[in-house]
Design a protein around this motif. Structure first.
Motif, mmCIF file in Angstrom:
data_model
loop_
_atom_site.group_PDB
_atom_site.id
_atom_site.type_symbol
_atom_site.label_atom_id
_atom_site.label_comp_id
_atom_site.label_asym_id
_atom_site.label_seq_id
_atom_site.Cartn_x
_atom_site.Cartn_y
_atom_site.Cartn_z
ATOM 1 N N TRP A 47 4.127 11.194 -8.478
ATOM 2 C CA TRP A 47 3.757 11.459 -9.871
ATOM 3 C C TRP A 47 3.555 12.954 -10.168
ATOM 4 C CZ3 TRP A 47 -1.688 11.611 -11.961
ATOM 5 C CH2 TRP A 47 -1.684 11.728 -13.349
ATOM 6 N N PRO A 48 2.729 13.698 -9.407
ATOM 7 C CA PRO A 48 2.555 15.118 -9.734
ATOM 8 C C PRO A 48 3.769 15.974 -9.382
ATOM 9 C CG PRO A 48 1.347 14.576 -7.753
ATOM 10 C CD PRO A 48 1.843 13.282 -8.310
ATOM 11 N N LEU A 49 4.733 15.421 -8.622
ATOM 12 C CA LEU A 49 5.917 16.196 -8.257
ATOM 13 C C LEU A 49 6.975 16.202 -9.361
ATOM 14 C CD1 LEU A 49 6.453 15.175 -4.511
ATOM 15 C CD2 LEU A 49 5.381 17.246 -5.418
ATOM 16 N N VAL A 50 6.840 15.306 -10.330
ATOM 17 C CA VAL A 50 7.849 15.223 -11.388
ATOM 18 C C VAL A 50 8.005 16.545 -12.135
ATOM 19 C CG1 VAL A 50 8.447 14.113 -13.574
ATOM 20 C CG2 VAL A 50 7.653 12.728 -11.646
ATOM 21 N N PRO A 51 6.927 17.162 -12.625
ATOM 22 C CA PRO A 51 7.125 18.434 -13.337
ATOM 23 C C PRO A 51 7.632 19.554 -12.432
ATOM 24 C CG PRO A 51 4.790 17.987 -13.024
ATOM 25 C CD PRO A 51 5.515 16.743 -12.653
ATOM 26 N N MET A 76 14.673 0.701 -7.380
ATOM 27 C CA MET A 76 14.442 -0.622 -6.785
ATOM 28 C C MET A 76 14.005 -0.532 -5.323
ATOM 29 S SD MET A 76 18.406 -1.959 -6.570
ATOM 30 C CE MET A 76 17.988 -3.369 -5.527
ATOM 31 N N MET A 77 13.437 0.610 -4.934
ATOM 32 C CA MET A 77 13.084 0.853 -3.547
ATOM 33 C C MET A 77 12.141 -0.205 -2.972
ATOM 34 S SD MET A 77 11.355 4.290 -1.918
ATOM 35 C CE MET A 77 12.596 5.320 -2.698
ATOM 36 N N PHE A 78 11.117 -0.586 -3.733
ATOM 37 C CA PHE A 78 10.104 -1.503 -3.228
ATOM 38 C C PHE A 78 10.175 -2.886 -3.879
ATOM 39 C CE2 PHE A 78 8.252 2.711 -2.418
ATOM 40 C CZ PHE A 78 7.877 2.584 -1.086
ATOM 41 N N ASP A 79 11.188 -3.140 -4.687
ATOM 42 C CA ASP A 79 11.251 -4.427 -5.384
ATOM 43 C C ASP A 79 11.272 -5.602 -4.414
ATOM 44 O OD1 ASP A 79 11.364 -2.812 -7.561
ATOM 45 O OD2 ASP A 79 13.427 -3.301 -8.137
ATOM 46 N N TRP A 80 12.022 -5.446 -3.327
ATOM 47 C CA TRP A 80 12.161 -6.537 -2.367
ATOM 48 C C TRP A 80 10.841 -6.876 -1.693
ATOM 49 C CZ3 TRP A 80 11.051 -5.738 2.809
ATOM 50 C CH2 TRP A 80 10.874 -4.402 3.207
ATOM 51 N N VAL A 81 9.906 -5.912 -1.627
ATOM 52 C CA VAL A 81 8.607 -6.173 -1.001
ATOM 53 C C VAL A 81 7.838 -7.217 -1.809
ATOM 54 C CG1 VAL A 81 6.396 -5.151 -0.339
ATOM 55 C CG2 VAL A 81 8.524 -3.858 -0.002
ATOM 56 N N HIS A 105 15.517 20.283 -9.288
ATOM 57 C CA HIS A 105 16.179 19.257 -8.488
ATOM 58 C C HIS A 105 16.104 17.887 -9.185
ATOM 59 C CE1 HIS A 105 14.994 22.384 -5.556
ATOM 60 N NE2 HIS A 105 16.146 22.078 -4.954
ATOM 61 N N PRO A 106 16.665 17.766 -10.377
ATOM 62 C CA PRO A 106 16.575 16.478 -11.083
ATOM 63 C C PRO A 106 17.323 15.353 -10.377
ATOM 64 C CG PRO A 106 18.092 17.962 -12.209
ATOM 65 C CD PRO A 106 17.402 18.779 -11.162
ATOM 66 N N LEU A 107 18.430 15.674 -9.720
ATOM 67 C CA LEU A 107 19.184 14.631 -9.010
ATOM 68 C C LEU A 107 18.371 14.083 -7.848
ATOM 69 C CD1 LEU A 107 21.763 13.008 -8.687
ATOM 70 C CD2 LEU A 107 22.699 14.863 -7.284
ATOM 71 N N LEU A 108 17.700 14.957 -7.105
ATOM 72 C CA LEU A 108 16.837 14.513 -6.003
ATOM 73 C C LEU A 108 15.707 13.642 -6.525
ATOM 74 C CD1 LEU A 108 15.882 14.600 -3.055
ATOM 75 C CD2 LEU A 108 14.672 16.734 -3.609
ATOM 76 N N LEU A 109 15.102 14.056 -7.625
ATOM 77 C CA LEU A 109 14.014 13.283 -8.217
ATOM 78 C C LEU A 109 14.504 11.920 -8.678
ATOM 79 C CD1 LEU A 109 11.060 13.274 -9.152
ATOM 80 C CD2 LEU A 109 11.813 14.299 -11.300
ATOM 81 N N GLU A 110 15.703 11.868 -9.208
ATOM 82 C CA GLU A 110 16.279 10.602 -9.649
ATOM 83 C C GLU A 110 16.530 9.681 -8.467
ATOM 84 O OE1 GLU A 110 19.851 9.192 -12.655
ATOM 85 O OE2 GLU A 110 20.227 10.820 -11.234
ATOM 86 N N ILE A 111 17.013 10.226 -7.361
ATOM 87 C CA ILE A 111 17.343 9.412 -6.185
ATOM 88 C C ILE A 111 16.088 8.862 -5.523
ATOM 89 C CG2 ILE A 111 18.318 9.481 -3.857
ATOM 90 C CD1 ILE A 111 20.354 11.512 -4.899
ATOM 91 N N VAL A 112 15.080 9.698 -5.333
ATOM 92 C CA VAL A 112 13.905 9.281 -4.564
ATOM 93 C C VAL A 112 12.879 8.543 -5.403
ATOM 94 C CG1 VAL A 112 14.188 11.207 -2.960
ATOM 95 C CG2 VAL A 112 12.661 11.466 -4.921
ATOM 96 N N GLY A 120 0.820 -1.211 0.000
ATOM 97 C CA GLY A 120 0.000 0.000 0.000
ATOM 98 C C GLY A 120 0.851 1.257 0.000
ATOM 99 N N LEU A 121 1.959 1.227 0.761
ATOM 100 C CA LEU A 121 2.871 2.365 0.789
ATOM 101 C C LEU A 121 3.506 2.593 -0.577
ATOM 102 C CD1 LEU A 121 4.427 4.539 2.356
ATOM 103 C CD2 LEU A 121 6.106 2.775 2.968
ATOM 104 N N CYS A 122 3.835 1.502 -1.265
ATOM 105 C CA CYS A 122 4.409 1.601 -2.609
ATOM 106 C C CYS A 122 3.448 2.308 -3.562
ATOM 107 C CB CYS A 122 4.749 0.200 -3.124
ATOM 108 S SG CYS A 122 5.315 0.148 -4.843
ATOM 109 N N VAL A 123 2.180 1.942 -3.504
ATOM 110 C CA VAL A 123 1.171 2.572 -4.367
ATOM 111 C C VAL A 123 1.014 4.044 -4.012
ATOM 112 C CG1 VAL A 123 -1.260 2.559 -5.030
ATOM 113 C CG2 VAL A 123 -0.039 0.390 -4.724
ATOM 114 N N ALA A 124 0.916 4.337 -2.712
ATOM 115 C CA ALA A 124 0.748 5.723 -2.273
ATOM 116 C C ALA A 124 1.961 6.568 -2.641
ATOM 117 C CB ALA A 124 0.506 5.765 -0.761
ATOM 118 N N TYR A 125 3.133 6.011 -2.487
ATOM 119 C CA TYR A 125 4.365 6.725 -2.802
ATOM 120 C C TYR A 125 4.407 7.092 -4.284
ATOM 121 C CZ TYR A 125 9.399 7.763 -2.752
ATOM 122 O OH TYR A 125 10.625 8.369 -2.855
#
Length: 237
Positions: free
Chosen positions: A46-50, A96-101, A56-63, A36-41
């Motif tokens: 999604w709307p924060l990308v633009p 790969m943040m949530f892949d292990w879930v 802050h493209p590096l921050l967006l890439e990391i998170v 559920g957290l993965c879906v919410a995240y």
């Protein structure tokens, strides 16, 4: 025994099957909450990308492991603003943040995890298709497990299904994570390389997007809220 007005025994209420069976243990609850957290995240990001892509493209890439951010960082690397390897490695955590879930879900719930991720069919034909697809995923995981994880981004299947199938097949977590890192790098590398090849034009396009970021973000939020309101109104009606 109580009877209905027509003299028949009342039927037990239909229960939606859960991947953990009758009783959920702590691990089952943890997996469900993490999914559920993965879906919410994803929905929040999604709307924060633009809004973040220009400033802050590096921050967006990391998170978030955003593909647009990866292309942008490749272009910035071409302009000498940071080493190319940083632009590639920075995308790995968010990608790969949530892949292990989903690996954990497959490991604990078995084929029931695949059934959950494939959705609950409403017709016998849909049920048969889901069972057949689940069986193919199990066979693929047993035969091509490591290769499937490495090539997950390139296969014509949602990667989370492949990760769940890897857990179902008995793959160890450390093995899965090592393969997942390799697969993520195989995807991120060419994407960042595309931005590196484009160079300045890619940065100019992103700056133009950033100029209208606030408007785009507001429009996306309004559309999401409007869709939800319409769905509720139709549901009530």
């Amino acid at each position: 025994m109580s009877l209905t007005t027509d003299g028949q025994e009342p039927q037990a209420p239909h229960r939606v099957p859960t991947p953990w069976g009758e009783t959920a243990e702590r691990a089952d609850i943890a997996i469900a909450l993490l999914i559920g957290l993965c879906v919410a995240y994803s929905l929040v990001l999604w709307p924060l990308v633009p809004a973040l892509i220009g400033s802050h493209p590096l921050l967006l890439e990391i998170v978030g492991g955003s593909t647009l951010a990866e292309v942008t960082m490749g272009a910035h690397s071409r302009l000498g603003e940071l080493p190319l390897w940083i632009a590639v490695v920075a995308a790995v955590p968010g990608s790969m943040m949530f892949d292990w879930v989903f690996w954990w879900a497959g490991r604990r719930w078995g084929d029931r995890a695949l059934h959950m991720l494939l959705g609950r069919p409403t017709t016998p034909r849909g049920l048969a298709r889901r069972e057949a697809r689940s069986a193919r995923l199990e066979r693929m995981a047993g035969r091509f497990g490591p290769a499937a994880v490495v090539l997950a981004y390139y296969l014509p299947l949602p990667s989370l299904l492949i990760y769940a199938a890897a857990g179902l097949s008995g793959m160890r977590l450390r093995t899965f994570l090592a393969l997942d890192v390799v697969g993520t790098l195989l995807w991120v590398g060419p994407v960042v390389g595309l931005g590196y090849a484009i160079g300045r034009p890619a940065v100019d396009v992103v700056h133009r997007i950033d100029h209208y970021a606030t408007i785009l973000t507001i429009v996306v939020i309004v559309l999401v809220i409007g869709a939800q309101a319409r769905r509720r109104r139709l549901g009530v009606g």
